[in-house]
Design a protein around this motif. Structure first.
Motif, PDB file in Angstrom:
ATOM      1  N   CYS A  48     -23.736  -4.761  50.790  1.00 20.22           N
ATOM      2  CA  CYS A  48     -23.664  -5.435  52.090  1.00 20.22           C
ATOM      3  C   CYS A  48     -24.253  -4.544  53.175  1.00 20.22           C
ATOM      4  O   CYS A  48     -24.311  -3.325  53.048  1.00 20.22           O
ATOM      5  N   VAL A  49     -24.684  -5.207  54.232  1.00 19.63           N
ATOM      6  CA  VAL A  49     -25.184  -4.542  55.431  1.00 19.63           C
ATOM      7  C   VAL A  49     -24.471  -5.181  56.615  1.00 19.63           C
ATOM      8  O   VAL A  49     -24.322  -6.409  56.679  1.00 19.63           O
ATOM      9  N   SER A  50     -24.042  -4.365  57.535  1.00 21.45           N
ATOM     10  CA  SER A  50     -23.367  -4.840  58.739  1.00 21.45           C
ATOM     11  C   SER A  50     -24.190  -5.943  59.411  1.00 21.45           C
ATOM     12  O   SER A  50     -25.415  -5.847  59.503  1.00 21.45           O
ATOM     13  N   GLU A  84     -22.742 -16.097  48.295  1.00 20.31           N
ATOM     14  CA  GLU A  84     -23.229 -17.081  49.252  1.00 20.31           C
ATOM     15  C   GLU A  84     -24.541 -17.651  48.742  1.00 20.31           C
ATOM     16  O   GLU A  84     -25.470 -16.913  48.459  1.00 20.31           O
ATOM     17  N   ASN A  85     -24.608 -18.952  48.620  1.00 22.24           N
ATOM     18  CA  ASN A  85     -25.826 -19.606  48.134  1.00 22.24           C
ATOM     19  C   ASN A  85     -26.748 -20.039  49.270  1.00 22.24           C
ATOM     20  O   ASN A  85     -27.410 -21.061  49.166  1.00 22.24           O
ATOM     21  N   ARG A  86     -26.791 -19.259  50.322  1.00 19.48           N
ATOM     22  CA  ARG A  86     -27.703 -19.583  51.417  1.00 19.48           C
ATOM     23  C   ARG A  86     -29.143 -19.346  50.954  1.00 19.48           C
ATOM     24  O   ARG A  86     -29.438 -18.324  50.318  1.00 19.48           O
ATOM     25  N   ALA A  91     -33.587 -16.146  48.597  1.00 18.42           N
ATOM     26  CA  ALA A  91     -35.003 -15.780  48.742  1.00 18.42           C
ATOM     27  C   ALA A  91     -35.169 -14.262  48.857  1.00 18.42           C
ATOM     28  O   ALA A  91     -36.111 -13.690  48.304  1.00 18.42           O
ATOM     29  N   PHE A  92     -34.259 -13.608  49.563  1.00 20.99           N
ATOM     30  CA  PHE A  92     -34.300 -12.146  49.693  1.00 20.99           C
ATOM     31  C   PHE A  92     -34.207 -11.487  48.317  1.00 20.99           C
ATOM     32  O   PHE A  92     -34.995 -10.604  47.990  1.00 20.99           O
ATOM     33  N   TYR A  93     -33.255 -11.930  47.508  1.00 26.07           N
ATOM     34  CA  TYR A  93     -33.110 -11.340  46.180  1.00 26.07           C
ATOM     35  C   TYR A  93     -34.299 -11.667  45.286  1.00 26.07           C
ATOM     36  O   TYR A  93     -34.781 -10.801  44.543  1.00 26.07           O
TER      37      TYR A  93
END
Length: 103
Positions: A48-50, A84-86, A91-93
């Motif tokens: 995770c990233v803030s 999260e399936n956003r 797309a990022f992954y």
């Protein structure tokens, strides 16, 4: 940070804890841990990233470093579980070489 590291070290699993810093503040984390189901595979967990530090390249750098460290530790495959399936998250992954797996 030391309390989290102590918890992971004492969990009995050979995990690797990674942090992304901005100045003296932790802004991202990842835990590399061996898969309990498949030999030679490692999970990138607690990645995770803030929220205040997203969309600035920190997540990409942390993910790429995590994948390099997985190889350095001798694993042939890295995976992560997406909660999260956003579309933008998936797309990022995908952009970084991850493929969707449905058991």
């Amino acid at each position: 940070v030391q309390d989290v590291e102590k918890l992971i070290v004492n969990s009995g699993n050979p995990n690797t804890l990674l942090f992304a810093f901005e100045e003296d503040h932790v802004v991202g984390t990842a835990v590399l841990q061996p898969s309990l189901e498949r030999a030679g595979e490692a999970e990138i967990a607690l990645y995770c990233v803030s929220v205040n530090h997203q969309s600035r390249g920190i997540g990409a750098k942390l993910l790429l470093y995590s994948m390099d460290e997985v190889k350095h530790l001798g694993y042939h495959t890295a995976y992560l579980k997406v909660l999260e399936n956003r579309p933008e998250v998936l797309a990022f992954y995908a952009k970084h070489g991850f493929k969707e797996y449905k058991p």
